[in-house]
Design a protein around this motif. Structure first.
Motif, mmCIF file in Angstrom:
data_model
loop_
_atom_site.group_PDB
_atom_site.id
_atom_site.type_symbol
_atom_site.label_atom_id
_atom_site.label_comp_id
_atom_site.label_asym_id
_atom_site.label_seq_id
_atom_site.Cartn_x
_atom_site.Cartn_y
_atom_site.Cartn_z
ATOM 1 N N ARG A 131 42.029 30.819 69.201
ATOM 2 C CA ARG A 131 40.984 31.925 69.346
ATOM 3 C C ARG A 131 40.861 33.087 68.413
ATOM 4 N N TYR A 132 42.046 33.210 67.739
ATOM 5 C CA TYR A 132 42.001 34.246 66.669
ATOM 6 C C TYR A 132 41.165 33.688 65.509
ATOM 7 N N ILE A 133 41.368 32.373 65.100
ATOM 8 C CA ILE A 133 40.550 31.862 64.031
ATOM 9 C C ILE A 133 38.918 31.969 64.398
ATOM 10 N N SER A 134 38.550 31.450 65.661
ATOM 11 C CA SER A 134 37.429 31.353 66.099
ATOM 12 C C SER A 134 36.627 32.756 66.092
ATOM 13 N N GLU A 135 37.394 33.771 66.212
ATOM 14 C CA GLU A 135 36.846 35.198 66.208
ATOM 15 C C GLU A 135 36.838 35.922 65.075
ATOM 16 N N ALA A 136 37.656 35.234 63.967
ATOM 17 C CA ALA A 136 37.727 35.752 62.544
ATOM 18 C C ALA A 136 36.405 35.744 62.012
ATOM 19 N N GLN A 137 35.964 37.086 61.283
ATOM 20 C CA GLN A 137 34.958 37.082 60.335
ATOM 21 C C GLN A 137 34.888 36.223 59.258
ATOM 22 N N ILE A 138 33.475 35.489 59.054
ATOM 23 C CA ILE A 138 33.590 34.531 58.093
ATOM 24 C C ILE A 138 33.980 34.907 56.419
ATOM 25 N N SER A 139 33.875 36.448 56.432
ATOM 26 C CA SER A 139 34.268 37.004 55.122
ATOM 27 C C SER A 139 35.886 36.874 54.911
ATOM 28 N N VAL A 140 36.397 37.206 56.299
ATOM 29 C CA VAL A 140 38.093 37.054 56.255
ATOM 30 C C VAL A 140 38.359 35.686 55.811
ATOM 31 N N ILE A 141 37.924 34.717 56.376
ATOM 32 C CA ILE A 141 38.301 33.339 55.969
ATOM 33 C C ILE A 141 37.912 32.929 54.650
ATOM 34 N N LEU A 142 36.875 33.284 53.984
ATOM 35 C CA LEU A 142 36.539 32.877 52.735
ATOM 36 C C LEU A 142 37.294 33.586 51.624
ATOM 37 N N THR A 143 37.767 34.888 51.923
ATOM 38 C CA THR A 143 38.597 35.656 50.956
ATOM 39 C C THR A 143 40.030 35.429 51.267
ATOM 40 N N ALA A 144 40.401 34.885 52.290
ATOM 41 C CA ALA A 144 41.801 34.432 52.342
ATOM 42 C C ALA A 144 42.843 33.765 51.357
ATOM 43 N N PRO A 145 41.886 32.635 50.584
ATOM 44 C CA PRO A 145 42.595 32.008 49.577
ATOM 45 C C PRO A 145 42.886 33.150 48.337
ATOM 46 N N PHE A 146 41.904 33.938 48.054
ATOM 47 C CA PHE A 146 42.321 34.924 46.957
ATOM 48 C C PHE A 146 43.386 35.893 47.311
ATOM 49 N N ILE A 147 43.543 36.028 48.641
ATOM 50 C CA ILE A 147 44.644 36.775 48.624
ATOM 51 C C ILE A 147 45.940 36.359 48.584
ATOM 52 N N TYR A 148 46.115 35.042 49.135
ATOM 53 C CA TYR A 148 47.392 34.338 48.934
ATOM 54 C C TYR A 148 47.618 33.600 47.452
ATOM 55 N N ALA A 149 46.515 33.471 46.610
ATOM 56 C CA ALA A 149 46.656 33.178 45.504
ATOM 57 C C ALA A 149 47.503 33.878 44.585
ATOM 58 N N LEU A 150 47.585 35.466 45.094
ATOM 59 C CA LEU A 150 48.283 36.387 44.484
ATOM 60 C C LEU A 150 49.847 36.236 44.562
ATOM 61 N N LEU A 151 50.397 35.192 45.650
ATOM 62 C CA LEU A 151 51.648 34.946 46.044
ATOM 63 C C LEU A 151 52.324 34.607 44.799
ATOM 64 N N LEU A 152 51.635 33.703 43.776
ATOM 65 C CA LEU A 152 52.619 33.099 42.552
ATOM 66 C C LEU A 152 52.808 34.234 41.461
ATOM 67 N N PRO A 153 51.687 35.153 41.284
ATOM 68 C CA PRO A 153 51.918 36.372 40.402
ATOM 69 C C PRO A 153 53.268 37.113 40.770
ATOM 70 N N PHE A 154 53.083 37.484 42.360
ATOM 71 C CA PHE A 154 54.252 38.173 42.823
ATOM 72 C C PHE A 154 55.561 37.557 42.624
ATOM 73 N N ALA A 155 55.439 36.392 42.988
ATOM 74 C CA ALA A 155 56.777 35.566 42.721
ATOM 75 C C ALA A 155 57.260 35.732 41.360
ATOM 76 N N PHE A 156 56.360 35.421 40.608
ATOM 77 C CA PHE A 156 56.896 35.435 39.020
ATOM 78 C C PHE A 156 57.469 36.882 38.584
ATOM 79 N N LEU A 157 56.603 37.960 38.955
ATOM 80 C CA LEU A 157 56.993 39.235 38.950
ATOM 81 C C LEU A 157 58.369 39.600 39.509
ATOM 82 N N ASP A 158 58.493 39.360 40.627
ATOM 83 C CA ASP A 158 60.060 39.263 41.411
ATOM 84 C C ASP A 158 61.124 38.609 40.484
#
Length: 203
Positions: free
Chosen positions: A58-85
């Motif tokens: 239900r959470y996925i079905s009710e999510a805005q398409i913009s949220v789904i499309l931008t999620a990869p860009f958010i999680y792509a920052l995980l590597l830079p954060f880990a490298f900085l850490d």
């Protein structure tokens, strides 16, 4: 720092300490407890929370398409954060030891507790874990850089700078060069293990 400014800083600390006490009381009334360093909720509240949880589908079905499309860009920052850490952890392990600066405890800044909330589904828990890590790394790095600045250049800016770390309050006034080198040694001495007040005392 002059006596009037020092008094204002002390008052700010007192007010922030009062705020922490008030927040702790509100948490107690809500049913939250801190046991062995972990947040715990009463069973009745835990049961109520589970009933509020939205299923993953239900959470996925009710999510805005913009949220789904931008999620990869958010999680792509995980590597830079880990490298900085990793990079900052190595930096302070080597340099702080060499300079005699008390090292920043990473676990004080990167805390995972929201993932235990029962009203969050699996995706929301992953999101909360990611946000806890990303913001925790930023806070951790900020404190490492703040201690570095205190060691090398504890001077306030002449211009207003947004989002300055709280150590800036204790720095020397801009343009006050009288006996600066002697006062610099005092700032460095305050960073030594056993003398460092820690983040909470500066808040």
């Amino acid at each position: 720092m002059n006596s009037k400014a020092s008094a204002i800083v002390d008052r700010i600390r007192e007010l922030e300490a009062e705020l922490e006490i008030q927040v702790a009381e509100e948490r107690r009334l809500m049913g939250e407890r801190l046991g062995k360093g972990r947040a715990q909720l009463d069973r009745d509240i835990e049961k109520m929370h589970r009933s509020l949880r939205i299923g993953v589908l239900r959470y996925i079905s009710e999510a805005q398409i913009s949220v789904i499309l931008t999620a990869p860009f958010i999680y792509a920052l995980l590597l830079p954060f880990a490298f900085l850490d990793l990079s900052v952890s190595i930096y302070q392990s080597i340099c702080f030891r060499a300079y005699g600066i008390e090292r920043v405890r990473r676990r004080d800044y990167i805390v995972y507790d929201r993932g235990k909330l029962s009203y969050l589904n699996a995706i929301e828990k992953i999101n909360c874990t990611y946000c806890s890590y990303a913001n925790g790394v930023i806070a951790y790095v900020r404190e490492v850089s703040a201690r570095t600045e205190q060691y090398w250049c504890p001077i306030k800016h002449a211009l207003k700078v947004r989002g300055q770390h709280k150590r800036q309050r204790l720095f020397e006034e801009y343009g006050d060069g009288t006996e600066y080198q002697q006062r610099l040694l005092k700032h460095r001495d305050a960073l030594q293990p056993g003398k460092e007040p820690g983040a909470r005392d500066l808040e």
